[in-house]
Design an enzyme around this catalytic site. Structure first.
Site, PDB file in Angstrom:
ATOM      1  N   ASP A 101       0.822  -1.209   0.000  1.00 22.72           N
ATOM      2  CA  ASP A 101       0.000   0.000   0.000  1.00 22.72           C
ATOM      3  C   ASP A 101       0.857   1.260   0.000  1.00 22.72           C
ATOM      4  O   ASP A 101       1.398   1.650   1.042  1.00 22.72           O
ATOM      5  CB  ASP A 101      -0.907  -0.033   1.249  1.00 22.72           C
ATOM      6  CG  ASP A 101      -1.724   1.225   1.379  1.00 22.72           C
ATOM      7  OD1 ASP A 101      -2.158   1.537   2.507  1.00 22.72           O
ATOM      8  OD2 ASP A 101      -1.919   1.903   0.354  1.00 22.72           O
ATOM      9  N   ASP A 152      -1.783   5.672  -4.813  1.00 20.55           N
ATOM     10  CA  ASP A 152      -2.202   4.813  -3.708  1.00 20.55           C
ATOM     11  C   ASP A 152      -2.571   3.418  -4.208  1.00 20.55           C
ATOM     12  O   ASP A 152      -3.717   3.158  -4.589  1.00 20.55           O
ATOM     13  CB  ASP A 152      -3.387   5.453  -2.991  1.00 20.55           C
ATOM     14  CG  ASP A 152      -3.780   4.674  -1.749  1.00 20.55           C
ATOM     15  OD1 ASP A 152      -4.654   5.157  -1.006  1.00 20.55           O
ATOM     16  OD2 ASP A 152      -3.215   3.589  -1.530  1.00 20.55           O
TER      17      ASP A 152
HETATM   18  O1  LIG Z   1      -5.767   4.727   3.988  1.00 18.01           O
HETATM   19  C1  LIG Z   1      -5.538   4.690   2.636  1.00 18.01           C
HETATM   20  C2  LIG Z   1      -4.189   4.089   2.327  1.00 18.01           C
HETATM   21  N1  LIG Z   1      -4.399   3.245   1.168  1.00 18.01           N
HETATM   22  C3  LIG Z   1      -5.800   2.834   1.195  1.00 18.01           C
HETATM   23  C4  LIG Z   1      -5.921   1.405   1.648  1.00 18.01           C
HETATM   24  N2  LIG Z   1      -7.036   0.822   2.074  1.00 18.01           N
HETATM   25  C5  LIG Z   1      -6.677  -0.482   2.254  1.00 18.01           C
HETATM   26  C6  LIG Z   1      -7.578  -1.545   2.669  1.00 18.01           C
HETATM   27  C7  LIG Z   1      -7.299  -2.861   2.318  1.00 18.01           C
HETATM   28  C8  LIG Z   1      -8.163  -3.897   2.690  1.00 18.01           C
HETATM   29  C9  LIG Z   1      -9.309  -3.577   3.403  1.00 18.01           C
HETATM   30  C10 LIG Z   1     -10.261  -4.678   3.814  1.00 18.01           C
HETATM   31  F1  LIG Z   1      -9.703  -5.885   3.653  1.00 18.01           F
HETATM   32  F2  LIG Z   1     -11.347  -4.589   3.061  1.00 18.01           F
HETATM   33  F3  LIG Z   1     -10.598  -4.498   5.094  1.00 18.01           F
HETATM   34  C11 LIG Z   1      -9.608  -2.270   3.754  1.00 18.01           C
HETATM   35  C12 LIG Z   1      -8.750  -1.234   3.386  1.00 18.01           C
HETATM   36  N3  LIG Z   1      -5.388  -0.662   1.950  1.00 18.01           N
HETATM   37  O2  LIG Z   1      -4.894   0.542   1.591  1.00 18.01           O
HETATM   38  C13 LIG Z   1      -6.558   3.802   2.037  1.00 18.01           C
END
Ligand SMILES: O[C@H]1CN[C@@H](c2nc(-c3ccc(C(F)(F)F)cc3)no2)C1
Length: 322
Positions: A33, A213
């Site tokens: 990420d 991102d």
């Molecule tokens: O904060 C920002 C930084 N980059 C974005 C991000 N969001 C998630 C994420 C991954 C998996 C999930 C889940 F598995 F559905 F829970 C939720 C969010 N990973 O990077 C948002």
């Protein structure tokens, strides 16, 4: 040492991409990420019921960083928290011998349910790391000095496995020139700005500032741009039940581009049909940033490019066509 790890779509819509990482003696599948800076994993500290379907890190109490904790939340309200260990982390053959590994004691339901994701590996600036009482380095920062070049390159693909390269640029992964722009890392993210956008063949001057991102699935831009885009898609509408713009799955979607460093970075229309909805239409890959004041250039934007993130004396981002 340099290295490369695969980035495999977690589902048929490229909701997220997972990469194999060895943490201690376990191999986990993590979501790399570039929008956050914690390396956190599902762990043996959690209740067994939360671990069903997941690979997880077997903590070694001797490696605990006593008194260190972490707690993170993501854009969609999901999150996790826990304790910190110093352990070996290997990504594509690149080894960090004492990387801060953030072992979860609790994770939100969204993560528990997403059985393919065993945690995240943050690649933004370490200034966003949430560990207390002392902020910890990202994997990239930990291995930076052992890399031939101070960079990693992101090669996410449309409905196919791509890769993350560390320390080198793989000429076989792109065509044409690499177009470099300075990155704005002042807020801890990989920030870029565009001077125009285009929808189909029509170009409009505008300042579009955003962050790269890889952990965000879609492309979020200012509302006026979103409206202008879907005005060109017959039968499209804003559907609050589905949470965004939808359109007939048979619709022809125009290409979208952002002009960065004087070069049009094109998102093919095909990539903007993200997925079918439960209501029989299709959900758009371009959606509004709800006026947060900046754009989020997520996977929909990235998956047609080879994007170099270079942490030199002046941080730069290089864009090349896949
Ligand atoms: O904060 C920002 C930084 N980059 C974005 C991000 N969001 C998630 C994420 C991954 C998996 C999930 C889940 F598995 F559905 F829970 C939720 C969010 N990973 O990077 C948002």
């Amino acid at each position: 040492t340099n290295g490369s790890a695969p980035a495999v779509p977690s589902d048929q819509y490229d909701s997220l991409y997972l990469s194999p990482v060895t943490v201690g003696s376990s191999t986990l599948h993590l979501d790399f990420d570039t929008g956050s800076s914690d390396l956190w994993v599902f762990s043996s500290l959690q209740a067994q019921s939360s671990l069903v379907g997941h690979d997880y890190y077997m903590v070694d109490p001797a490696k605990e960083k006593q008194g260190y904790t972490w707690k993170i939340s993501y854009g969609d309200g999901s999150g996790a928290s826990g304790k910190v260990y110093a352990d070996k982390v290997v990504v594509g053959g690149v080894t960090a011998t004492a990387q801060a590994v953030e072992a979860a004691t609790a994770v939100s339901a969204q993560f528990t349910q997403d059985v393919d994701t065993d945690g995240l590996l943050g690649l933004a600036m370490s200034t966003l790391n949430t560990v207390k009482p002392q902020q910890q380095k990202t994997f990239f920062d930990t291995v930076l000095k052992q890399l031939a070049q101070p960079l990693f390159a992101v090669d996410l693909k449309y409905h196919a496995a791509g890769s993350y390269d560390f320390g080198f640029i793989d000429k076989s992964k792109y065509t044409g020139a690499i177009n470099y722009v300075n990155a704005d890392t002042s807020k801890g993210w990989w920030g870029v700005s565009a001077t125009a956008y285009s929808i189909g063949n029509a170009s409009t001057s505008a300042t579009v500032s955003g962050i790269l991102d890889t952990g965000t699935t879609l492309l979020y831009v200012d509302t006026p741009i979103v409206k202008a885009y879907y005005a060109k898609v017959k039968g499209s509408k804003m559907d609050n039940t589905q949470g965004g713009y939808v359109f007939p799955c048979s619709a022809t979607l125009p290409d979208f581009s952002l002009t960065i460093g004087g070069v049009k970075q094109i998102v093919p229309g095909k990539h903007i049909n993200y997925s079918p909805t439960s209501a029989g239409n299709c959900f758009g890959g371009i959606q509004t940033n709800d006026g947060i004041g900046f754009s989020i250039l997520g996977d929909i934007f990235l998956k047609s490019k080879y994007v170099i993130h270079e942490m030199g004396s002046t941080p730069r981002i290089g864009f090349a066509q896949q």
